[in-house]
Design a protein around this motif. Sequence first.
Motif, mmCIF file in Angstrom:
data_model
loop_
_atom_site.group_PDB
_atom_site.id
_atom_site.type_symbol
_atom_site.label_atom_id
_atom_site.label_comp_id
_atom_site.label_asym_id
_atom_site.label_seq_id
_atom_site.Cartn_x
_atom_site.Cartn_y
_atom_site.Cartn_z
ATOM 1 N N PHE A 1 16.898 2.128 -22.240
ATOM 2 C CA PHE A 1 16.913 3.576 -22.033
ATOM 3 C C PHE A 1 18.236 4.110 -22.571
ATOM 4 O O PHE A 1 19.271 4.021 -21.937
ATOM 5 N N GLY A 2 18.207 4.621 -23.779
ATOM 6 C CA GLY A 2 19.414 5.174 -24.364
ATOM 7 C C GLY A 2 20.193 4.187 -25.192
ATOM 8 O O GLY A 2 21.287 4.471 -25.662
ATOM 9 N N GLY A 3 19.651 2.991 -25.389
ATOM 10 C CA GLY A 3 20.297 2.036 -26.270
ATOM 11 C C GLY A 3 21.511 1.360 -25.681
ATOM 12 O O GLY A 3 22.364 0.851 -26.401
ATOM 13 N N TYR A 4 21.634 1.340 -24.347
ATOM 14 C CA TYR A 4 22.795 0.696 -23.749
ATOM 15 C C TYR A 4 22.805 -0.806 -23.997
ATOM 16 O O TYR A 4 23.827 -1.410 -24.237
ATOM 17 N N GLY A 5 21.644 -1.429 -23.874
ATOM 18 C CA GLY A 5 21.569 -2.873 -24.029
ATOM 19 C C GLY A 5 22.215 -3.629 -22.886
ATOM 20 O O GLY A 5 22.584 -4.784 -23.025
ATOM 21 N N GLU A 6 22.409 -2.977 -21.736
ATOM 22 C CA GLU A 6 23.006 -3.655 -20.595
ATOM 23 C C GLU A 6 21.946 -4.409 -19.812
ATOM 24 O O GLU A 6 20.752 -4.133 -19.911
ATOM 25 N N THR A 7 22.405 -5.372 -19.033
ATOM 26 C CA THR A 7 21.499 -6.085 -18.145
ATOM 27 C C THR A 7 21.612 -5.487 -16.758
ATOM 28 O O THR A 7 22.705 -5.340 -16.231
ATOM 29 N N GLY B 1 -4.308 3.955 -8.851
ATOM 30 C CA GLY B 1 -4.818 4.580 -7.636
ATOM 31 C C GLY B 1 -3.830 5.498 -6.958
ATOM 32 O O GLY B 1 -3.877 5.675 -5.736
ATOM 33 N N LEU B 2 -2.936 6.111 -7.728
ATOM 34 C CA LEU B 2 -1.912 6.977 -7.152
ATOM 35 C C LEU B 2 -2.146 8.423 -7.585
ATOM 36 O O LEU B 2 -1.288 9.075 -8.194
ATOM 37 N N ALA B 3 -3.323 8.940 -7.262
ATOM 38 C CA ALA B 3 -3.628 10.337 -7.579
ATOM 39 C C ALA B 3 -2.732 11.265 -6.766
ATOM 40 O O ALA B 3 -2.341 10.955 -5.643
ATOM 41 N N GLY B 4 -2.405 12.400 -7.352
ATOM 42 C CA GLY B 4 -1.592 13.380 -6.642
ATOM 43 C C GLY B 4 -0.150 12.975 -6.475
ATOM 44 O O GLY B 4 0.521 13.432 -5.542
ATOM 45 N N ALA B 5 0.356 12.125 -7.361
ATOM 46 C CA ALA B 5 1.748 11.673 -7.258
ATOM 47 C C ALA B 5 2.705 12.806 -7.616
ATOM 48 O O ALA B 5 2.316 13.842 -8.180
ATOM 49 N N ALA B 6 3.971 12.616 -7.271
ATOM 50 C CA ALA B 6 5.008 13.594 -7.574
ATOM 51 C C ALA B 6 5.740 13.180 -8.843
ATOM 52 O O ALA B 6 6.112 12.010 -9.001
ATOM 53 N N TYR B 7 5.945 14.131 -9.742
ATOM 54 C CA TYR B 7 6.616 13.865 -11.010
ATOM 55 C C TYR B 7 7.809 14.802 -11.174
ATOM 56 O O TYR B 7 7.747 15.988 -10.851
ATOM 57 N N MET B 8 8.885 14.251 -11.681
ATOM 58 C CA MET B 8 10.115 14.993 -11.925
ATOM 59 C C MET B 8 10.374 15.000 -13.421
ATOM 60 O O MET B 8 10.278 13.969 -14.080
ATOM 61 N N VAL B 9 10.716 16.170 -13.959
ATOM 62 C CA VAL B 9 10.956 16.302 -15.396
ATOM 63 C C VAL B 9 12.427 16.035 -15.695
ATOM 64 O O VAL B 9 13.303 16.801 -15.312
ATOM 65 N N ARG B 10 12.689 14.930 -16.337
ATOM 66 C CA ARG B 10 14.018 14.480 -16.760
ATOM 67 C C ARG B 10 14.938 14.234 -15.558
ATOM 68 O O ARG B 10 14.511 14.238 -14.407
ATOM 69 N N GLU B 11 16.197 13.972 -15.866
ATOM 70 C CA GLU B 11 17.201 13.779 -14.819
ATOM 71 C C GLU B 11 18.547 14.265 -15.347
ATOM 72 O O GLU B 11 18.919 14.021 -16.492
ATOM 73 N N ASN C 1 0.810 -1.222 0.000
ATOM 74 C CA ASN C 1 0.000 0.000 0.000
ATOM 75 C C ASN C 1 0.840 1.268 0.000
ATOM 76 O O ASN C 1 0.327 2.361 0.202
ATOM 77 N N ALA C 2 2.144 1.097 -0.216
ATOM 78 C CA ALA C 2 3.030 2.267 -0.184
ATOM 79 C C ALA C 2 2.619 3.281 -1.234
ATOM 80 O O ALA C 2 2.372 2.942 -2.380
ATOM 81 N N GLN C 3 2.522 4.518 -0.811
ATOM 82 C CA GLN C 3 2.131 5.593 -1.713
ATOM 83 C C GLN C 3 3.294 6.523 -2.038
ATOM 84 O O GLN C 3 3.160 7.413 -2.866
ATOM 85 N N THR C 4 4.417 6.329 -1.383
ATOM 86 C CA THR C 4 5.520 7.274 -1.526
ATOM 87 C C THR C 4 6.394 6.910 -2.723
ATOM 88 O O THR C 4 7.569 6.607 -2.584
ATOM 89 N N LEU C 5 5.792 6.930 -3.905
ATOM 90 C CA LEU C 5 6.540 6.709 -5.134
ATOM 91 C C LEU C 5 6.698 8.044 -5.854
ATOM 92 O O LEU C 5 5.757 8.811 -5.977
ATOM 93 N N HIS C 6 7.906 8.306 -6.308
ATOM 94 C CA HIS C 6 8.203 9.544 -7.017
ATOM 95 C C HIS C 6 8.571 9.150 -8.445
ATOM 96 O O HIS C 6 9.498 8.383 -8.653
ATOM 97 N N PHE C 7 7.850 9.669 -9.413
ATOM 98 C CA PHE C 7 8.035 9.244 -10.799
ATOM 99 C C PHE C 7 8.912 10.231 -11.556
ATOM 100 O O PHE C 7 8.748 11.448 -11.434
ATOM 101 N N ALA C 8 9.838 9.692 -12.326
ATOM 102 C CA ALA C 8 10.704 10.505 -13.175
ATOM 103 C C ALA C 8 10.273 10.347 -14.626
ATOM 104 O O ALA C 8 10.232 9.239 -15.153
ATOM 105 N N ILE C 9 9.918 11.451 -15.258
ATOM 106 C CA ILE C 9 9.628 11.450 -16.696
ATOM 107 C C ILE C 9 10.983 11.676 -17.359
ATOM 108 O O ILE C 9 11.366 12.794 -17.701
ATOM 109 N N ALA C 10 11.722 10.591 -17.511
ATOM 110 C CA ALA C 10 13.165 10.697 -17.621
ATOM 111 C C ALA C 10 13.721 10.648 -19.034
ATOM 112 O O ALA C 10 14.817 11.139 -19.275
ATOM 113 N N GLY C 11 13.059 10.033 -19.972
ATOM 114 C CA GLY C 11 13.662 9.899 -21.286
ATOM 115 C C GLY C 11 12.622 9.925 -22.394
ATOM 116 O O GLY C 11 11.440 9.696 -22.159
ATOM 117 N N THR C 12 13.082 10.181 -23.602
ATOM 118 C CA THR C 12 12.194 10.238 -24.758
ATOM 119 C C THR C 12 12.120 8.862 -25.414
ATOM 120 O O THR C 12 13.157 8.334 -25.833
#
Length: 423
Positions: A285-291, A76-86, A25-36
């Motif tokens: 993310f970025g074509g690294y192809g790493e595991t 069900g995570l209304a009002g979440a925090a979003y960060m633009v890029r990194e 039920n953890a609600q403390t998730l912070h989302f990063a809109i990190a890449g194109t």
Amino acid sequence: HPLDMDFSDFDSFVAATHAITENPNAQTLHFAIAGTPKVLSLKPDDSGYAYHAPADYAEWSEVVSRAVRHIKDDLGLAGAAYMVREEPETYYYWRGRDRQPGDPKLLDDFIEMYVATWHAVKAADTAATVGGPMTIAASRDVNIAFGGTWGLEDFLAALAAYNAERPDAAVTLDEVIWQGYDWVDDGTLADDAARARDARAQNGFSPDTPQVIMGWNTDYAGGTTSLQHHASFFAANVIELINPGGPPLVARAFAWPFDNDFRRPNLAFITVPPLPEYVNHENDFGGYGETEGLSPHTERCKRPAYAALQVLKGMDSGRFIRLTLPPDSTLEAIAARDDANQRLAAMLVNNTDTEQLVTITFANLPFGADSIVSTIRQIDETHSTDCKGLEVGTQSRLAVSGGATGVSLRLAPYSVVEVVLTP
């Protein structure tokens, strides 16, 4: 053509995160809109496609809005925090409209990205918060020294200028976000928070704008710090950020102990068994192809740094009180008084390489007794090291005279000590 968006991988990742925290039920998730995404990138055939601006901001906005709406309605995570890029000030993570390194228009391109993303998030969830810019530091000098094109101060000035030109269409900065790795070995986040606060005020942003440290740790590049030093470093910095006797310096601070794809498991707060959703997860993310995957531990192990945070968490139910130290003291300290549970707790941190002896005097004790029970728990080279977190500790009975008592302590180098007084 209508965009087809499949959220199954994303949803499994969120579920795995809940599983790791042992709290579905953890609600403390912070989302990063990190890449194109590759299909939206201005340079889809470039190996760094994720770091370029979208070819069409209308499509970008549609994808962002639909993702936020899914998070709000389906998860069900209304009002979440979003960060633009990194780390957009580093050319590595943000190349804008196909700019060259050092091009001043990279910041202009990022303002365009921030504004478009802000509108897309708010259109899908009016209660959501949008913040940035998640620079590698709170100081422009550090940003530039480590290869950045601009710094936090430059972003704040540019966004303020954008809003000044469009007073009827201004966008908000709901959270000022930066990172606080020990880049210059000053060992403190409090000075960084002060610099970010001053930059925010100088550019006309509300003094109440929350600060978020999106990543910080003991040694960002080495992984050689001892477990007990890791614990004392985190405890000392959190105490400074809590700022006993004044307002907290930041709203949230996310520890980043470099345990996942940075392959330094000795610094993890908690090591955990690998989960299928993480192990062998292809990084597109970025074509690294790493595991990427969690370190292959078979048992959960709670490290000394986790024990230090347990001490701080134990103060939640009380109210912080003043704990006075000598002017020349290098210790960090905090205390909390919980009258409802008849509990008084103090935490002392020695984040130096020298042993220190100290005597704490507790005055105005609320218990009204001739003696009290003292429980001492330690975190150092030999205490709280058995993977079970904070040790049980030792108890003794102390005499009370005139409502006061004293406790003498030996603080080993890089150590944390908790003293709890109960009737």
